[in-house]
Design a protein around this motif. Sequence first.
Motif, PDB file in Angstrom:
ATOM      1  N   GLU A   3     -17.626 -59.194 -64.823  1.00 32.44           N
ATOM      2  CA  GLU A   3     -18.712 -60.200 -65.457  1.00 32.44           C
ATOM      3  C   GLU A   3     -19.918 -60.341 -64.911  1.00 32.44           C
ATOM      4  O   GLU A   3     -20.926 -60.468 -65.379  1.00 32.44           O
ATOM      5  CB  GLU A   3     -17.789 -61.776 -65.281  1.00 32.44           C
ATOM      6  CG  GLU A   3     -16.750 -61.961 -66.312  1.00 32.44           C
ATOM      7  CD  GLU A   3     -16.897 -61.589 -67.534  1.00 32.44           C
ATOM      8  OE1 GLU A   3     -17.968 -62.434 -68.078  1.00 32.44           O
ATOM      9  OE2 GLU A   3     -16.509 -60.995 -68.355  1.00 32.44           O
ATOM     10  N   GLN A   4     -19.889 -59.849 -63.490  1.00 29.33           N
ATOM     11  CA  GLN A   4     -21.192 -59.799 -62.812  1.00 29.33           C
ATOM     12  C   GLN A   4     -22.094 -58.644 -63.004  1.00 29.33           C
ATOM     13  O   GLN A   4     -23.317 -58.596 -62.539  1.00 29.33           O
ATOM     14  CB  GLN A   4     -21.047 -59.878 -61.247  1.00 29.33           C
ATOM     15  CG  GLN A   4     -20.460 -61.103 -60.780  1.00 29.33           C
ATOM     16  CD  GLN A   4     -19.995 -61.148 -59.412  1.00 29.33           C
ATOM     17  OE1 GLN A   4     -20.220 -60.068 -58.620  1.00 29.33           O
ATOM     18  NE2 GLN A   4     -19.528 -62.264 -58.897  1.00 29.33           N
ATOM     19  N   SER A   5     -21.637 -57.760 -63.900  1.00 25.42           N
ATOM     20  CA  SER A   5     -22.266 -56.502 -64.112  1.00 25.42           C
ATOM     21  C   SER A   5     -22.953 -56.770 -65.490  1.00 25.42           C
ATOM     22  O   SER A   5     -23.391 -55.608 -66.137  1.00 25.42           O
ATOM     23  CB  SER A   5     -21.357 -55.362 -64.097  1.00 25.42           C
ATOM     24  OG  SER A   5     -20.488 -55.420 -65.330  1.00 25.42           O
ATOM     25  N   LYS A   6     -23.146 -57.600 -66.396  1.00 23.42           N
ATOM     26  CA  LYS A   6     -23.558 -57.964 -67.576  1.00 23.42           C
ATOM     27  C   LYS A   6     -25.255 -57.452 -67.523  1.00 23.42           C
ATOM     28  O   LYS A   6     -25.676 -56.790 -68.459  1.00 23.42           O
ATOM     29  CB  LYS A   6     -23.541 -59.378 -67.930  1.00 23.42           C
ATOM     30  CG  LYS A   6     -22.090 -59.647 -68.333  1.00 23.42           C
ATOM     31  CD  LYS A   6     -22.208 -61.136 -68.961  1.00 23.42           C
ATOM     32  CE  LYS A   6     -20.849 -61.594 -69.556  1.00 23.42           C
ATOM     33  NZ  LYS A   6     -20.902 -62.804 -70.000  1.00 23.42           N
ATOM     34  N   SER A   7     -26.123 -57.552 -66.431  1.00 26.94           N
ATOM     35  CA  SER A   7     -27.221 -57.336 -66.304  1.00 26.94           C
ATOM     36  C   SER A   7     -27.503 -55.797 -66.108  1.00 26.94           C
ATOM     37  O   SER A   7     -28.736 -55.423 -66.251  1.00 26.94           O
ATOM     38  CB  SER A   7     -27.993 -58.228 -65.412  1.00 26.94           C
ATOM     39  OG  SER A   7     -27.638 -57.764 -64.240  1.00 26.94           O
ATOM     40  N   THR A   8     -26.524 -55.019 -65.869  1.00 28.52           N
ATOM     41  CA  THR A   8     -26.753 -53.671 -65.490  1.00 28.52           C
ATOM     42  C   THR A   8     -25.953 -52.813 -66.448  1.00 28.52           C
ATOM     43  O   THR A   8     -24.549 -52.561 -65.875  1.00 28.52           O
ATOM     44  CB  THR A   8     -26.189 -53.369 -64.003  1.00 28.52           C
ATOM     45  OG1 THR A   8     -24.968 -53.780 -63.797  1.00 28.52           O
ATOM     46  CG2 THR A   8     -27.148 -54.033 -63.023  1.00 28.52           C
ATOM     47  N   THR A   9     -26.348 -52.461 -67.535  1.00 26.65           N
ATOM     48  CA  THR A   9     -25.487 -51.905 -68.664  1.00 26.65           C
ATOM     49  C   THR A   9     -24.772 -50.497 -68.014  1.00 26.65           C
ATOM     50  O   THR A   9     -23.785 -50.356 -68.281  1.00 26.65           O
ATOM     51  CB  THR A   9     -26.629 -51.586 -69.743  1.00 26.65           C
ATOM     52  OG1 THR A   9     -27.055 -52.649 -70.275  1.00 26.65           O
ATOM     53  CG2 THR A   9     -25.619 -50.803 -70.800  1.00 26.65           C
ATOM     54  N   GLU A  10     -25.565 -49.633 -67.395  1.00 28.31           N
ATOM     55  CA  GLU A  10     -25.028 -48.455 -67.112  1.00 28.31           C
ATOM     56  C   GLU A  10     -23.715 -48.756 -66.040  1.00 28.31           C
ATOM     57  O   GLU A  10     -22.892 -48.117 -66.134  1.00 28.31           O
ATOM     58  CB  GLU A  10     -25.933 -47.574 -66.572  1.00 28.31           C
ATOM     59  CG  GLU A  10     -27.060 -46.941 -67.555  1.00 28.31           C
ATOM     60  CD  GLU A  10     -26.186 -46.282 -68.663  1.00 28.31           C
ATOM     61  OE1 GLU A  10     -25.358 -45.437 -68.519  1.00 28.31           O
ATOM     62  OE2 GLU A  10     -26.865 -46.716 -69.899  1.00 28.31           O
ATOM     63  N   LEU A  11     -24.091 -49.319 -65.138  1.00 21.91           N
ATOM     64  CA  LEU A  11     -22.998 -49.698 -64.125  1.00 21.91           C
ATOM     65  C   LEU A  11     -21.861 -50.318 -64.777  1.00 21.91           C
ATOM     66  O   LEU A  11     -20.710 -50.024 -64.685  1.00 21.91           O
ATOM     67  CB  LEU A  11     -23.627 -50.589 -62.983  1.00 21.91           C
ATOM     68  CG  LEU A  11     -22.503 -51.057 -62.099  1.00 21.91           C
ATOM     69  CD1 LEU A  11     -21.843 -49.795 -61.366  1.00 21.91           C
ATOM     70  CD2 LEU A  11     -23.065 -51.869 -60.938  1.00 21.91           C
ATOM     71  N   ARG A  12     -21.869 -51.441 -65.758  1.00 19.76           N
ATOM     72  CA  ARG A  12     -20.864 -51.798 -66.671  1.00 19.76           C
ATOM     73  C   ARG A  12     -20.210 -50.897 -67.406  1.00 19.76           C
ATOM     74  O   ARG A  12     -18.912 -50.985 -67.304  1.00 19.76           O
ATOM     75  CB  ARG A  12     -21.598 -52.955 -67.289  1.00 19.76           C
ATOM     76  CG  ARG A  12     -20.534 -53.886 -68.186  1.00 19.76           C
ATOM     77  CD  ARG A  12     -21.257 -54.885 -69.055  1.00 19.76           C
ATOM     78  NE  ARG A  12     -20.418 -55.752 -69.678  1.00 19.76           N
ATOM     79  CZ  ARG A  12     -19.819 -56.848 -69.284  1.00 19.76           C
ATOM     80  NH1 ARG A  12     -20.027 -57.095 -67.935  1.00 19.76           N
ATOM     81  NH2 ARG A  12     -19.172 -57.617 -69.972  1.00 19.76           N
TER      82      ARG A  12
END
Length: 202
Positions: A3-12
């Motif tokens: 959920e915390q990765s929403k702003s980092t597309t590639e990491l998500r």
Amino acid sequence: VIEQSKSTTELRKYMLSKLASQFELTASPKLDEVYQFIVQKYVLGEPGLWDASTLQKTKEMQLVKSEVAIGKTFPNLTLTDVAGNNVGLESVKSDHTVLFFYDPGCIHCRESTPKLTALAKQYADKLQVYAVSLDADEKLWKNFITDFKTQNFINVRDITRKIEFQKLGVFNYPTIYLLDRDKKMVARWLSVEQLSTYLLNR
């Protein structure tokens, strides 16, 4: 963390891909639920995050998993044995049938086969192995049977080369499934050690 990765597309995408692949072919029904949750919520549920190829492959895997779902009757196979006779999976009469998909030249298959022959001998009163060679070379196949003393298995192969084994969930060698008397799936994507545990508890 997801959920915390929403702003980092590639990491998500990386995290979700790693998690999905880890639980994709698990023998555990509980871990399979984890895979289904990830796919439904974060892959199919967020189609804008993924390219068309990834979405298509995910949908294809969903179809495979439904085809070999726990409790579902396994599709009948009719393959050719060493004597040239056609032997249908549904003709196997045993409390349990082990489906053993292997390649005679595969190192992991060669390591697993002695353990499986020992297990088949231990449970000979309630277990039959339907061993499917995925190598088209007849000589290699017959040498494997002789070398590993699997004559008590039902040894077969697809001489027509028409069966798409990947659609039956055969992605790695060996692939081991456990079926009940009615050829319904009891467990899938097992190691020989896991197969032993399932048999001990039945």
